[in-house]
Write a protein that holds these residues in place. Structure first.
Motif: not given
Length: 516
Positions: A226-230, A152-156
């Protein structure tokens, strides 16, 4: 501490604990939740896991046994949570960085094969790329049905982990398996088949299919989610500053690569040189990206062409590898001068795009004034370097387009047959020893367009490729695992001289009626 000795010009590890503790005279202590070296995989990420987009090795920081379990699945912290894995008692030196690479040396009986491959997901109904919401559903379903841990990264949800395998996402949702380090090609191909079975079992129920190809054949950049990765946000902003094709690389390419071990510095050098010299041949054999936005793009490997103008500070053929002085130290010097992307602190990405790791080593990084890097920062930085062959604590062969499952097994077969057999490796070094820097670069430049038909000296590259594929087959036979069948796909390519991309183009102009 790992016992790393320097005997003449060659580094070697005298203890397997050197693999676990990462580097000589640097590691002071381990975080409390990691019991020494009970699991190498859990704290320093020794699985073969890499990416074209800075996919740092992951420490599986498991947050207890209570609230973080969803159903029966363990929830794993976001990648790359490696910042606390080791504690340095004093600032790192260049020698520590060299020793980190040297800690990858392994005796031949412990050499392994790590295969990675990416693929494009699409909706059956409209052929559009998978959206993140669909990817999240796919990952959650694979986790529950086939017993994978969630990352997980945050809630994702951004990936899955099972043993030494991981599933991760590239910026445009390209779906990647980073395989476990395995002993034989039979195990590697079984891993590929198991993964594709699991993904297909879930995806088909969702109306999702997957395409094995090197470049997105139908959709433009504006159509790619776009993927939600920082870290991808940092890279997306930086790429247009250093090349014209970086966003295409991020969002529209897929590759297959194999990661292989070395026994000493001298062994690493020989394999690195053979790998770089032959990488254009691998690119030609696996060329599989002839379409852009529904039309032929003029290339057999558009994916390979894109790397020529993505960011030349961190890509290319690395001519210095052929210098007499080359070794671990020279690669460190090169890597120190490759501009940074980010540093990971307090579960967030600190934008360091374009800044110097040399400054970081001296405590003078503008983004983190007074802070010094850890070995994990160095490990992360090494994953943001993208030459045709990349050195970490193993060597990565990076020149091939993504493709269908048979070619996913053929690429490791090609490189294992050459690099893991002393006779074939020496023969390749003999063949390529008088190739000039200019000739190697010429092949790199021309192969994306002309493939095996590229003129080379008094013939075509096809003729060299035929000899090299035979050497790979001979090497596999001497390994004694009955692995030569995995080379059938490339044997057919060199026999006919027709690359996978040319077969697709024939279909486009014939049976498909020019309809992608």
């Amino acid at each position: 501490m790992a016992l790393i000795s320097r005997a003449g010009p060659s580094y070697c590890i005298q203890s397997e604990s050197g693999r676990c503790k990462a580097a000589h005279n640097v590691v002071h202590s381990f975080v409390n939740n990691v019991e020494g070296c009970k699991s190498k995989e859990l704290f320093v990420g020794l699985s073969f896991s890499s990416s074209k987009l800075a996919k740092p090795q992951r420490k599986l920081h498991i947050h207890g046994t209570g609230d973080n379990r969803r159903g029966h699945r363990v929830i794993v912290a976001a990648s790359p949570p490696t910042e606390d894995a080791v504690v340095a008692t004093e600032p790192l030196t260049k020698a520590d960085l060299v020793d980190y690479l040297a800690s990858g040396c392994k005796p031949k009986e412990k050499w392994r094969i790590g295969t990675e491959h990416e693929k494009f997901g699409f909706e059956f109904g409209n052929l559009r790329p998978m959206k993140y919401e669909q990817i999240a559903e796919l990952l959650n379903s694979i986790s529950e049905r086939f017993d994978w841990d969630k990352i997980m990264e945050g809630d994702n949800i951004i990936g899955l982990k099972q043993g030494k395998q991981s599933i991760s996402l590239e910026p445009g949702g390209q779906f990647e398996l980073s395989g476990a380090p395995l002993e034989t090609l039979h195990q590697t191909c079984a891993e590929v088949n198991s993964h594709l079975y699991q993904v297909k079992a879930v995806a088909e129920e969702m109306g999702i299919g997957f395409l094995g190809i090197g470049f997105q054949p139908k959709w433009g950049l504006k159509d790619i989610p776009i993927m939600p990765k920082g870290r991808y946000e940092i890279m997306r902003n930086y790429m247009p500053k250093v090349g014209t094709l970086g966003l295409d690389m991020m969002f529209r390419t897929c590759t297959v690569q194999v990661n292989l071990d070395f026994s000493s510095e001298a062994d690493m050098i020989r394999k690195f040189r053979a790998g770089l010299a032959l990488q254009p041949i691998a690119t030609a054999l696996f060329a599989n990206s002839p379409f852009t936005e529904g039309k032929p793009n003029g290339y057999l490997s558009m994916r390979s062409q894109i790397w020529t103008d993505t960011d030349n500070n961190r890509a290319g053929m690395l001519p210095f590898v052929f210098d007499e002085s080359f070794g671990f130290e020279q690669y460190v010097e090169y890597a120190l001068d490759v501009p940074m992307y980010f540093v990971y602190r307090k579960k967030k990405y600190v934008d360091c795009a374009g800044l110097s790791f040399r400054d970081f080593l001296a405590g003078k990084l503008p983004s983190l004034p007074g802070e010094y890097p850890t070995l994990n920062d160095w490990e992360n930085h090494l994953t943001t370097i993208f030459p045709e062959v990349r050195l970490k604590r193993y060597l990565e062969m990076r020149g091939a387009d993504g493709g269908p499952w048979r070619r996913l097994c053929a690429l490791p077969a090609f490189w294992v047959g050459i690099l893991y057999d002393e006779t074939s490796l020496q023969r390749v070094l003999d063949i390529t020893s008088d190739w000039t820097t200019g000739e190697r670069q010429m092949l790199r430049n021309k192969v994306p367009k002309t493939g095996l038909k590229t003129p080379f000296r008094d013939g075509l590259l096809k003729h060299v490729a035929q000899e090299v594929v035979q050497l790979a087959k001979d090497g596999l036979e001497r390994r004694g695992f009955k692995e030569t069948g995995f080379l059938n796909e490339v044997a057919e390519v060199v026999k006919t001289g027709i690359t996978p991309a040319e077969k697709l183009l024939d279909l486009y102009h014939g049976k498909w009626g020019q309809n992608i």
